[in-house]
Design a protein around this motif. Structure first.
Motif, PDB file in Angstrom:
ATOM      1  N   VAL A  25       0.804  -1.227   0.000  1.00 46.53           N
ATOM      2  CA  VAL A  25       0.000   0.000   0.000  1.00 46.53           C
ATOM      3  C   VAL A  25       0.831   1.269   0.000  1.00 46.53           C
ATOM      4  CG1 VAL A  25      -1.888  -1.176   1.174  1.00 46.53           C
ATOM      5  CG2 VAL A  25      -0.196   0.052   2.535  1.00 46.53           C
ATOM      6  N   GLU A  26       2.168   1.173  -0.046  1.00 43.19           N
ATOM      7  CA  GLU A  26       3.002   2.370  -0.009  1.00 43.19           C
ATOM      8  C   GLU A  26       2.899   3.205  -1.275  1.00 43.19           C
ATOM      9  OE1 GLU A  26       7.131   2.386   0.906  1.00 43.19           O
ATOM     10  OE2 GLU A  26       6.834   1.402   2.818  1.00 43.19           O
ATOM     11  N   HIS A  27       2.659   2.596  -2.417  1.00 47.55           N
ATOM     12  CA  HIS A  27       2.507   3.298  -3.692  1.00 47.55           C
ATOM     13  C   HIS A  27       3.747   4.107  -4.049  1.00 47.55           C
ATOM     14  CE1 HIS A  27      -1.684   2.128  -4.005  1.00 47.55           C
ATOM     15  NE2 HIS A  27      -1.893   2.558  -2.784  1.00 47.55           N
ATOM     16  N   GLY A  28       4.931   3.506  -3.895  1.00 47.47           N
ATOM     17  CA  GLY A  28       6.157   4.121  -4.372  1.00 47.47           C
ATOM     18  C   GLY A  28       6.531   5.426  -3.710  1.00 47.47           C
ATOM     19  N   VAL A 289      -5.035   7.215   2.458  1.00 46.54           N
ATOM     20  CA  VAL A 289      -6.142   6.536   3.143  1.00 46.54           C
ATOM     21  C   VAL A 289      -5.723   5.151   3.621  1.00 46.54           C
ATOM     22  CG1 VAL A 289      -8.428   5.518   2.799  1.00 46.54           C
ATOM     23  CG2 VAL A 289      -7.948   7.823   1.951  1.00 46.54           C
ATOM     24  N   THR A 290      -5.092   4.365   2.743  1.00 46.77           N
ATOM     25  CA  THR A 290      -4.727   2.999   3.121  1.00 46.77           C
ATOM     26  C   THR A 290      -3.644   2.984   4.206  1.00 46.77           C
ATOM     27  OG1 THR A 290      -3.192   2.968   1.235  1.00 46.77           O
ATOM     28  CG2 THR A 290      -5.361   1.985   0.909  1.00 46.77           C
ATOM     29  N   LEU A 291      -2.684   3.872   4.098  1.00 51.46           N
ATOM     30  CA  LEU A 291      -1.619   3.910   5.097  1.00 51.46           C
ATOM     31  C   LEU A 291      -2.127   4.437   6.433  1.00 51.46           C
ATOM     32  CD1 LEU A 291       1.284   5.198   2.848  1.00 51.46           C
ATOM     33  CD2 LEU A 291       1.213   2.994   4.014  1.00 51.46           C
ATOM     34  N   THR A 292      -3.032   5.408   6.407  1.00 50.96           N
ATOM     35  CA  THR A 292      -3.627   5.900   7.657  1.00 50.96           C
ATOM     36  C   THR A 292      -4.422   4.804   8.336  1.00 50.96           C
ATOM     37  OG1 THR A 292      -3.748   8.153   6.784  1.00 50.96           O
ATOM     38  CG2 THR A 292      -5.159   7.630   8.661  1.00 50.96           C
ATOM     39  N   ALA A 293      -5.144   4.017   7.548  1.00 49.57           N
ATOM     40  CA  ALA A 293      -5.890   2.900   8.119  1.00 49.57           C
ATOM     41  C   ALA A 293      -4.944   1.881   8.746  1.00 49.57           C
ATOM     42  CB  ALA A 293      -6.745   2.239   7.047  1.00 49.57           C
TER      43      ALA A 293
END
Length: 320
Positions: A25-28, A289-293
């Motif tokens: 989920v880091e997305h580079g 959003v994904t990293l905060t989750a």
């Protein structure tokens, strides 16, 4: 004791799953600050969960406290464990379990002591290097940096009293003024953000627990993300193109000393790519959003486990 078991299992689950999940989920490096928070939350919550689980287990065994209701989640086997510890299953079993608990506590103490020694050694090393750099080089008031009279290009910062940004004569020769200012802004961002403290702690955990991927891979990822954060700080002042050109110019420099933060030493390919082609707004939003989750889950799950345990003691207190 159920809380201790839940926290211990949670810590193991995060140690195994978090590295794989966060890599997905880091997305580079689209949002390095949020990614850094997610990694640090996972690492901190794992260490905290194991420490609290061990403390609760020792406290329960020492005070002979256990729930009298053996049908709640995990309580049945924990009641049997408690009975064995207080001697209901015979002296050999009781002695073995107490020795096992003692060995676990001793191992935790040794790991903590080794971590402290590692951190102190890293602190001494960086402070000594900063002192030697100031002695060997000359302070340039205009640049607010120490200049080393060597031809090999080098640019890095080290913590000390005071903190020191070090550049070599080779860097002064290789970079134009605006690129040099971008490099110096990058290094100052490291010092102002106290990145050396974060690196020391994550690298220390990786050193004392080298078989746990969350700590070893996490230390490398944290170092890469801190470089991206410093890149962004410099880019806000000098522009992405200037920082990108400075990175490309210095891409062939040798590694700096242990504990130093060098401008072109960590994750160079990914950093160059994200500076050349910034992430789209939708990608940054998705990563945020994904990293905060992920970070929220890492923090809230152990707190929820402790909260449930406390509520259980309040609603169903142990019978003396």
């Amino acid at each position: 004791m159920s809380v201790a078991a839940c926290l211990a299992l949670y810590g193991f689950a995060v140690a195994v799953l978090a590295p794989r999940l966060l890599r997905l989920v880091e997305h580079g490096g689209a949002t390095p600050r949020v990614a850094l928070a997610a990694w640090l939350s996972s690492i901190a919550s794992t260490v905290l969960a194991w420490a609290v689980a061990l403390a609760i287990l020792i406290l329960d065994l020492a005070t002979h406290r256990v729930s009298s209701v053996p049908h709640r989640f995990m309580d049945s086997c924990l009641v049997h464990l408690h009975d064995a510890v207080i001697g209901d299953y015979g002296l050999p079993v009781q002695t073995g379990l107490l020795l096992l608990s003692g060995v676990a506590a001793l191992a935790a103490g040794l790991v903590a002591a080794r971590l402290v020694r590692t951190l102190m050694k890293a602190r001494r090393t960086t402070h000594e290097h900063a002192r030697m750099a100031r002695l060997a080089g000359r302070h340039h008031a205009g640049l607010d940096a120490v200049i080393l009279e060597v031809d090999q290009p080098a640019a890095y910062c080290v913590a000390g009293k005071p903190h020191t940004v070090v550049v070599s004569r080779g860097v002064l020769s290789a970079l134009e003024d605006e690129h040099l200012e971008a490099v110096l802004s990058h290094e100052r961002a490291h010092l102002e953000g106290r990145h050396h403290l974060i690196l020391a702690l994550t690298r220390g955990l990786a050193t004392v627990m080298p078989r746990i991927e969350l700590f070893t891979h996490g230390a490398a990822e944290v170092a890469r993300l801190l470089e991206m954060i410093a890149d962004d700080a410099a880019a806000r002042i000098h522009g992405r193109g200037t920082v990108l050109q400075a990175l490309l110019t210095l891409s062939g420099i040798a590694d700096g000393p242990a504990g130093a933060l060098g401008v072109a030493e960590v994750g160079l390919a990914v950093r160059v790519e994200r500076l050349a082609e910034p992430a789209a707004p939708a990608q940054r939003t998705r990563a945020r959003v994904t990293l905060t989750a992920a970070a929220g889950a890492a923090v809230l799950i152990p707190l929820a486990a402790v909260g449930v345990g406390v509520m259980g003691l309040v609603i169903c207190p142990p019978v003396g």
